[in-house]
Write an enzyme that holds these catalytic residues in place. Structure first.
Site, short mmCIF file in Angstrom:
data_model
loop_
_atom_site.label_atom_id
_atom_site.label_comp_id
_atom_site.label_asym_id
_atom_site.label_seq_id
_atom_site.Cartn_x
_atom_site.Cartn_y
_atom_site.Cartn_z
N LYS A 1 0.89 -1.18 0.00
CA LYS A 1 0.00 0.00 0.00
C LYS A 1 0.92 1.22 0.00
O LYS A 1 1.48 1.59 1.02
CB LYS A 1 -0.86 -0.02 1.27
CG LYS A 1 -2.23 0.61 1.11
CD LYS A 1 -2.23 2.06 0.69
CE LYS A 1 -2.06 3.00 1.85
NZ LYS A 1 -1.89 4.41 1.41
N GLU B 1 8.19 0.91 11.80
CA GLU B 1 9.28 1.90 11.70
C GLU B 1 8.61 3.26 11.73
O GLU B 1 7.93 3.64 10.78
CB GLU B 1 10.07 1.69 10.41
CG GLU B 1 10.78 0.35 10.40
CD GLU B 1 11.71 0.15 9.22
OE1 GLU B 1 11.66 0.96 8.28
OE2 GLU B 1 12.47 -0.81 9.24
P1 NAD Z 1 1.42 8.19 7.89
O1 NAD Z 1 1.48 7.40 9.15
O2 NAD Z 1 0.42 9.26 7.77
O3 NAD Z 1 1.19 7.24 6.62
C1 NAD Z 1 2.07 6.18 6.31
C2 NAD Z 1 1.32 5.16 5.48
O4 NAD Z 1 0.29 4.59 6.30
C3 NAD Z 1 0.62 5.73 4.24
O5 NAD Z 1 0.70 4.81 3.18
C4 NAD Z 1 -0.83 5.85 4.72
O6 NAD Z 1 -1.77 5.78 3.68
C5 NAD Z 1 -0.95 4.65 5.62
N1 NAD Z 1 -2.01 4.75 6.63
C6 NAD Z 1 -2.53 5.89 7.17
N2 NAD Z 1 -3.51 5.57 8.05
C7 NAD Z 1 -3.61 4.22 8.07
C8 NAD Z 1 -4.41 3.29 8.77
N3 NAD Z 1 -5.33 3.70 9.65
N4 NAD Z 1 -4.24 1.97 8.55
C9 NAD Z 1 -3.31 1.53 7.68
N5 NAD Z 1 -2.51 2.37 6.97
C10 NAD Z 1 -2.65 3.69 7.16
O7 NAD Z 1 2.89 8.74 7.70
P2 NAD Z 1 3.39 9.73 6.58
O8 NAD Z 1 2.94 11.09 6.94
O9 NAD Z 1 3.06 9.16 5.25
O10 NAD Z 1 4.98 9.62 6.74
C11 NAD Z 1 5.74 10.38 7.60
C12 NAD Z 1 6.05 9.60 8.87
O11 NAD Z 1 6.76 8.41 8.55
C13 NAD Z 1 6.94 10.38 9.80
O12 NAD Z 1 6.46 10.23 11.11
C14 NAD Z 1 8.29 9.71 9.65
O13 NAD Z 1 9.14 9.86 10.76
C15 NAD Z 1 7.88 8.28 9.42
N6 NAD Z 1 8.95 7.51 8.78
C16 NAD Z 1 9.61 6.59 9.52
C17 NAD Z 1 10.67 5.88 8.95
C18 NAD Z 1 11.45 4.86 9.75
O14 NAD Z 1 12.17 4.07 9.14
N7 NAD Z 1 11.36 4.85 11.07
C19 NAD Z 1 11.03 6.11 7.63
C20 NAD Z 1 10.33 7.07 6.90
C21 NAD Z 1 9.28 7.77 7.48
#
Ligand code: NAD
Length: 492
Positions: free
Chosen positions: A178, A253
């Site tokens: 996804k 992550e």
């Molecule tokens: P997000 O949590 O909003 O979304 C991430 C993914 O999850 C997207 O594909 C989104 O559609 C999906 N998603 C959202 N709600 C969901 C739900 N209820 N159920 C299942 N899937 C769902 O994060 P973002 O804004 O896309 O990304 C930024 C975040 O990601 C930041 O917090 C960043 O620190 C983190 N990040 C972490 C790492 C790591 O390796 N630790 C790497 C990159 C980014």
């Protein structure tokens, strides 16, 4: 690449075919440098996820029965086709999420090397024989889960897709991905190459859509044995809560608020470069490992901040597709609005703005199309109060906050004083100090006299609320393998 005015549709990739969403809806993908829609992706839901899981289930049964050498061969071919199409891929990613090509280019080339690393690991999956009794053969084995789900954020989607999918395939699984609804196009572009690499139809499926529709359907699906999630801590919490019913295996992550700690005995020129690269030129601060808190020993506080200001002032903001651009825009409108709110919040909370704070309308002339883009210039606040929201919350933009400290103990207390524990940087020439700091910092990765360096051969994961999984490193496939113990009683 497409002409500027053309909007291109990129369908799902399910069972080896490109398909529109079952319910027919689309989501606009906006070029964040100009604010213009340049592509559309399907608004997938549970029906699309179900079709993808069925295809993956079928394909995974055949894939797990192929030899490890065979799986490795397919992955090596994937690395070759990724390299052959690297320029197209990094240009699409930069167009879609605004990351400068100076970053997406090495990210794509690095991903090809990571695929090869995972191909090598495919042939090293082992168990152990445990001698318990002369009448029995007792051993442990590692097995693929079957079908696994991968959920990806928008800040570095392509490299993450290639890393996660190649590890899951090397381990013998089928995959349903996804991608992020704000930046799916680079992943859908690489989907066109999977067949050329010899990846069987159905083994890798890509279902786009909002998190609440496609993401939740993947987490809920009974035939998805494990989900690897990368994204915000808030969503990680929701997915964890959602999985209590089906006890789905999860690796997470998540976000960060990483400290970059500069001691008075450091090489201050090098430290200032590392501090600026850790938060500004690193994806305009949209990186989980961004060094967003700059902890500086009080005797050099003003000196270090001046050096960082000088470096930040030289960073070129501009078109992400231009190789001379140091920092692109934020990835989409809501992220832009969120970062702008934090610029106001820092001032409202009483922090001192050391430099920065301007956004696109103040940075570009009226006739420049980038004026409609989501640009924020490098910005630094300073405060002595580590409890401020700008010190505790992940801003995910080119906005850092500097906090002074006097002793090593205070530096550790400040550094560890958030809910996160993803990464940390230490700048010092004192060998004893850097060893003590590396031990005391609660972070999955600690850099000393460098920052923001990752390698596929070195494990990466978060402590505390930054997550629980470990990717990369010699055990990178373990995220996608289950343990089994076998006891064969054969008599003496
Ligand atoms: P997000 O949590 O909003 O979304 C991430 C993914 O999850 C997207 O594909 C989104 O559609 C999906 N998603 C959202 N709600 C969901 C739900 N209820 N159920 C299942 N899937 C769902 O994060 P973002 O804004 O896309 O990304 C930024 C975040 O990601 C930041 O917090 C960043 O620190 C983190 N990040 C972490 C790492 C790591 O390796 N630790 C790497 C990159 C980014």
């Amino acid at each position: 690449m497409t002409a500027l005015d053309t909007v291109v549709d990129f369908p799902h990739y399910i069972d080896g075919e490109f398909r529109e969403a079952h319910a027919g809806g689309w989501i606009d993908s906006v070029n964040p440098a100009t604010g213009r829609t340049w592509a559309r992706i399907p608004a997938g839901d549970a029906a699309d996820v179900d079709a993808a899981v069925s295809a993956a289930n079928r394909a995974a049964r055949a894939w797990r029965n192929r030899t490890a050498a065979d799986r490795a061969g397919v992955l090596r071919r994937l690395a070759v086709v990724v390299r052959d199409h690297a320029e197209e891929l990094w240009r699409v990613e930069s167009t879609d999420n605004g990351r400068a090509v100076a970053e997406t280019r090495p990210a794509v080339l690095g991903a090809a090397m990571q695929i090869e690393f995972h191909a090598g690991l495919a042939e090293t999956i082992t168990g152990q024989t445990v001698s318990l009794a002369p009448s029995a053969l007792t051993y442990s084995a590692l097995e693929p889960y079957g079908v696994v789900g991968v959920i990806i954020p928008w800040n570095a989607p392509l490299a993450m897709f290639l890393a996660k999918v190649s590890a899951a395939l090397a381990a013998g699984n089928g995959v349903v991905v996804k991608p992020p609804e704000r930046a799916s196009v680079s992943i859908l572009t690489v989907a066109r190459l999977l067949e050329d690499a010899g990846i069987p139809p159905g083994l890798v499926n890509i279902v786009c859509g909002e998190g609440a529709a496609a993401g939740e359907a993947l987490v809920d699906h009974p035939d998805v044995a494990k989900v690897g999630f990368t994204g915000s801590t808030a969503t990680g919490r929701r997915i964890t809560a959602r999985s209590t019913g089906n006890m789905k295996a999860l690796s997470l992550e998540l976000g960060g608020k990483s400290p970059n700690i500069v001691f008075a005995d450091a090489d201050l020129d090098a430290a200032a470069v590392g501090v600026a690269a850790g938060i500004f030129t690193g994806s305009a601060g949209q990186a989980c490992i961004a060094g967003s808190r700059i902890l500086v020993q009080d005797s050099i506080f003003d000196d270090l901040l001046e050096r960082v200001r000088d470096i930040a002032g030289q960073i070129v903001l501009g078109d992400p597709l231009d190789s001379s651009t140091g920092m692109g825009p934020l990835a989409f409108d809501q992220q832009y609005a969120k970062v702008c709110d934090y610029l106001d919040l820092g001032v409202a909370e009483g922090a001192r703005r050391v430099f920065g704070g301007r956004t696109a309308p103040e940075l570009f002339q009226a006739d420049n199309p980038l004026r409609n883009g989501y640009f924020v210039e490098p910005t630094l606040f300073a405060t002595e109060d580590n409890g401020l929201r700008i010190c505790q919350e992940e801003i995910f933009g080119p906005v850092a906050v500097a906090v002074p400290f006097s002793s090593d103990d205070q530096a550790v207390e400040l550094a560890n004083g958030t809910a996160y524990g993803l990464a940390a940087g230490v700048w010092s020439r004192d060998l004893g100090r850097v060893h003590r700091m590396a031990g005391a910092l609660r972070a999955g990765t600690v850099w000393v006299n460098t920052y923001r360096r990752l390698h596929w051969a070195l494990p990466f994961g978060g402590h505390k609320q930054s997550g629980n999984g470990v990717s990369n490193g010699p055990d990178a496939l373990h995220e996608w393998l289950e343990h089994k113990s076998v006891w064969i009683e054969h008599g003496v």
